[in-house]
Design a protein around this motif. Structure first.
Motif, mmCIF file in Angstrom:
data_model
loop_
_atom_site.group_PDB
_atom_site.id
_atom_site.type_symbol
_atom_site.label_atom_id
_atom_site.label_comp_id
_atom_site.label_asym_id
_atom_site.label_seq_id
_atom_site.Cartn_x
_atom_site.Cartn_y
_atom_site.Cartn_z
ATOM 1 N N MET A 192 0.838 -1.153 0.086
ATOM 2 C CA MET A 192 0.005 0.051 0.118
ATOM 3 C C MET A 192 0.982 1.185 -0.186
ATOM 4 S SD MET A 192 -3.084 -0.992 2.437
ATOM 5 C CE MET A 192 -4.077 -2.382 2.245
ATOM 6 N N ILE A 193 0.513 2.154 -0.951
ATOM 7 C CA ILE A 193 1.293 3.295 -0.986
ATOM 8 C C ILE A 193 0.503 4.341 -0.172
ATOM 9 C CG2 ILE A 193 2.223 5.182 -2.541
ATOM 10 C CD1 ILE A 193 3.505 2.338 -2.796
ATOM 11 N N THR A 194 0.841 4.768 1.060
ATOM 12 C CA THR A 194 0.356 5.582 1.993
ATOM 13 C C THR A 194 0.610 7.098 2.116
ATOM 14 O OG1 THR A 194 1.683 5.007 3.849
ATOM 15 C CG2 THR A 194 -0.085 3.793 3.454
ATOM 16 N N GLY A 195 -0.281 7.944 2.547
ATOM 17 C CA GLY A 195 0.035 9.301 2.500
ATOM 18 C C GLY A 195 0.076 9.652 4.146
ATOM 19 N N ARG A 196 -0.382 11.122 4.383
ATOM 20 C CA ARG A 196 -0.237 11.596 5.767
ATOM 21 C C ARG A 196 -1.192 10.794 6.664
ATOM 22 N NH1 ARG A 196 -4.530 13.714 3.480
ATOM 23 N NH2 ARG A 196 -6.038 15.007 4.453
ATOM 24 N N ASN A 197 -2.078 10.144 6.424
ATOM 25 C CA ASN A 197 -3.055 9.389 7.344
ATOM 26 C C ASN A 197 -2.674 7.885 7.185
ATOM 27 O OD1 ASN A 197 -4.223 11.877 8.340
ATOM 28 N ND2 ASN A 197 -5.415 11.941 6.510
ATOM 29 N N LYS A 198 -1.580 7.501 7.180
ATOM 30 C CA LYS A 198 -1.563 6.036 7.232
ATOM 31 C C LYS A 198 -1.745 5.121 8.351
ATOM 32 C CE LYS A 198 3.239 5.503 8.769
ATOM 33 N NZ LYS A 198 4.365 4.631 8.532
ATOM 34 N N ALA A 199 -1.868 5.923 9.617
ATOM 35 C CA ALA A 199 -2.106 5.036 10.781
ATOM 36 C C ALA A 199 -3.339 4.185 10.842
ATOM 37 C CB ALA A 199 -2.160 6.069 11.945
ATOM 38 N N THR A 200 -4.545 4.795 10.309
ATOM 39 C CA THR A 200 -5.802 4.074 10.294
ATOM 40 C C THR A 200 -5.729 2.797 9.383
ATOM 41 O OG1 THR A 200 -6.435 5.636 8.658
ATOM 42 C CG2 THR A 200 -7.471 5.934 10.712
ATOM 43 N N LEU A 201 -5.087 3.009 8.236
ATOM 44 C CA LEU A 201 -4.970 1.803 7.217
ATOM 45 C C LEU A 201 -4.106 0.805 7.859
ATOM 46 C CD1 LEU A 201 -3.903 3.293 3.736
ATOM 47 C CD2 LEU A 201 -5.450 1.492 4.086
ATOM 48 N N GLU A 202 -2.972 1.137 8.382
ATOM 49 C CA GLU A 202 -2.065 -0.040 9.016
ATOM 50 C C GLU A 202 -2.609 -0.528 10.159
ATOM 51 O OE1 GLU A 202 1.688 0.996 10.218
ATOM 52 O OE2 GLU A 202 2.278 1.829 7.912
ATOM 53 N N ASN A 203 -3.571 0.114 10.908
ATOM 54 C CA ASN A 203 -4.280 -0.501 12.159
ATOM 55 C C ASN A 203 -5.441 -1.530 11.483
ATOM 56 O OD1 ASN A 203 -2.831 0.907 13.994
ATOM 57 N ND2 ASN A 203 -4.257 2.532 14.218
ATOM 58 N N HIS A 204 -6.065 -0.916 10.451
ATOM 59 C CA HIS A 204 -6.955 -1.895 9.909
ATOM 60 C C HIS A 204 -6.562 -3.345 9.442
ATOM 61 C CE1 HIS A 204 -10.950 -2.999 8.573
ATOM 62 N NE2 HIS A 204 -10.280 -3.474 7.467
ATOM 63 N N PHE A 205 -5.372 -3.347 8.973
ATOM 64 C CA PHE A 205 -4.886 -4.530 8.455
ATOM 65 C C PHE A 205 -3.889 -5.446 9.363
ATOM 66 C CE2 PHE A 205 -6.539 -2.688 4.536
ATOM 67 C CZ PHE A 205 -7.070 -3.712 4.364
ATOM 68 N N ASP A 206 -4.028 -4.841 10.721
ATOM 69 C CA ASP A 206 -3.146 -5.470 11.674
ATOM 70 C C ASP A 206 -4.058 -6.052 12.991
ATOM 71 O OD1 ASP A 206 -0.972 -5.948 13.291
ATOM 72 O OD2 ASP A 206 -0.378 -3.789 13.706
ATOM 73 N N ARG A 207 -3.478 -6.696 13.918
ATOM 74 C CA ARG A 207 -4.232 -7.160 14.903
ATOM 75 C C ARG A 207 -4.502 -6.185 15.999
ATOM 76 N NH1 ARG A 207 -3.826 -12.983 14.325
ATOM 77 N NH2 ARG A 207 -5.404 -12.962 15.833
ATOM 78 N N VAL A 208 -5.790 -6.307 16.481
ATOM 79 C CA VAL A 208 -6.057 -5.258 17.638
ATOM 80 C C VAL A 208 -6.418 -6.291 18.824
ATOM 81 C CG1 VAL A 208 -7.403 -3.590 18.324
ATOM 82 C CG2 VAL A 208 -7.058 -3.866 15.845
#
Ligand code: UTP
Length: 297
Positions: free
Chosen positions: A56-72
């Motif tokens: 994924m090529i991310t921009g300034r708001n990458k955290a929400t994307l990374e969190n979504h595809f990570d374990r919580v």
């Protein structure tokens, strides 16, 4: 022998200005379509077509994307304590889908520039690019068809869809000639967002591509074009004009169901269309929607 395409690039670094303020702190690819972010549909589609590695090529708001595809951890533990196994499965599903990598674009200099960031990760093999705001219905196997055409022709393959001429100025538009396969055309030229009335056809480029690695060299020397951005369409134009670089460009003409979530009205239509077909909420939504529509003038 054809090389199997295993890597996909999903650019998600655009500013998403059409959705402000919703996209002030989150990428538009994370906007929910019914109950899943748009980008999850796209990753699921890639995986269904045999992709195992997603960049994924991310921009300034990458955290929400990374969190979504990570374990919580906390959420999973809470659902487990409640015995809510259905929801727990939904939560862990997105983190187990594929191997997902992230790369920052820095400045959003355009889709072509976003794709160029993937050069080191992709290497010298063909790869797929999927735009996170175009959802292709899971019953239509567009990407799979494109991968087959790429394997047969060892060329760049793009997805084309007929659009109304009043919408042509919103897309890249292709000049094409037929091939021996009814759903495949040779792309002879491309123009990004043509002035109304000047479009060479009504075949628009939609958000799926299977690219040859030579695209990186072409992108590296592509100057900013329409809107001052480095346009992927301009690089594809170069590749379509010279078959000797990477086998030319072919288009798969898609006649299936596509939901455009990058535009506000189309986004709402996408949610309604997908929701009425869902077994869990469709039966409740349909009669309400009919009554609501009758009340409109
Ligand atoms: P769009 O032009 O649809 O995205 O780019 P945008 O610029 O975010 O949208 P608006 O017009 O401001 O609302 C098509 C795709 O390319 C990505 C976007 O995230 C989107 O998936 N993109 C675009 C990048 O990753 N980087 C860029 O510099 C530009």
């Amino acid at each position: 022998m054809a090389i199997r395409v295993t890597k996909a690039v999903i650019p998600a670094a655009g500013l998403g200005t059409r959705f402000l303020p919703a996209t002030k702190a989150m990428p538009k690819e994370m906007l929910p379509v019914v109950d899943k972010p748009a980008i999850q549909y796209v990753v699921e589609e890639a995986v269904a077509a045999g992709i195992v590695d997603v960049l994924m090529i991310t921009g300034r708001n990458k955290a929400t994307l990374e969190n979504h595809f990570d374990r919580v951890g906390e959420l999973e533990a809470a659902l487990e304590r409640k015995g809510d196994i259905d929801r727990l499965k939904k939560v862990t599903y997105s983190s187990d889908l594929a191997e997902v990598h992230y790369l920052r674009q820095g400045d959003p200099l355009g889709l072509g520039h976003a794709v160029l960031q993937a050069k080191m990760h992709v290497g010298v093999q063909p790869f797929a690019v999927l735009l996170g705001d175009d959802i292709i219905d899971e019953r239509d196997h567009l990407l799979q068809r494109m991968l087959n055409v790429q394997a047969e022709r060892n060329a760049t393959v793009i997805a084309l869809q007929e659009v109304d001429s009043s919408h042509a100025h919103l897309y890249g538009i292709a000049t094409v000639s037929p091939t021996n396969e009814s759903d495949v055309v040779r792309v002879n030229g491309l123009v990004e967002k043509p002035e109304p009335g000047t479009e060479p056809s009504n075949l628009a480029v939609i958000g799926r591509y299977v690219l040859q690695p030579q695209v990186f060299e072409v992108l590296a020397s592509t100057k900013p074009g329409q809107g001052g951005e480095i346009q992927l369409t301009d690089a594809l134009q170069v590749l379509s004009a010279d078959e000797t670089i990477a086998g030319g460009v072919y288009g798969v003409v898609f006649k299936g169901r596509r939901y455009d979530t990058g535009d506000r009205v189309d986004y709402i239509k996408a949610i309604v269309e997908l929701a009425v077909e869902r077994e869990d909420i469709g039966p409740e939504l349909r009669p309400w929607l009919k009554r609501f529509a009758e009340g409109l003038d």
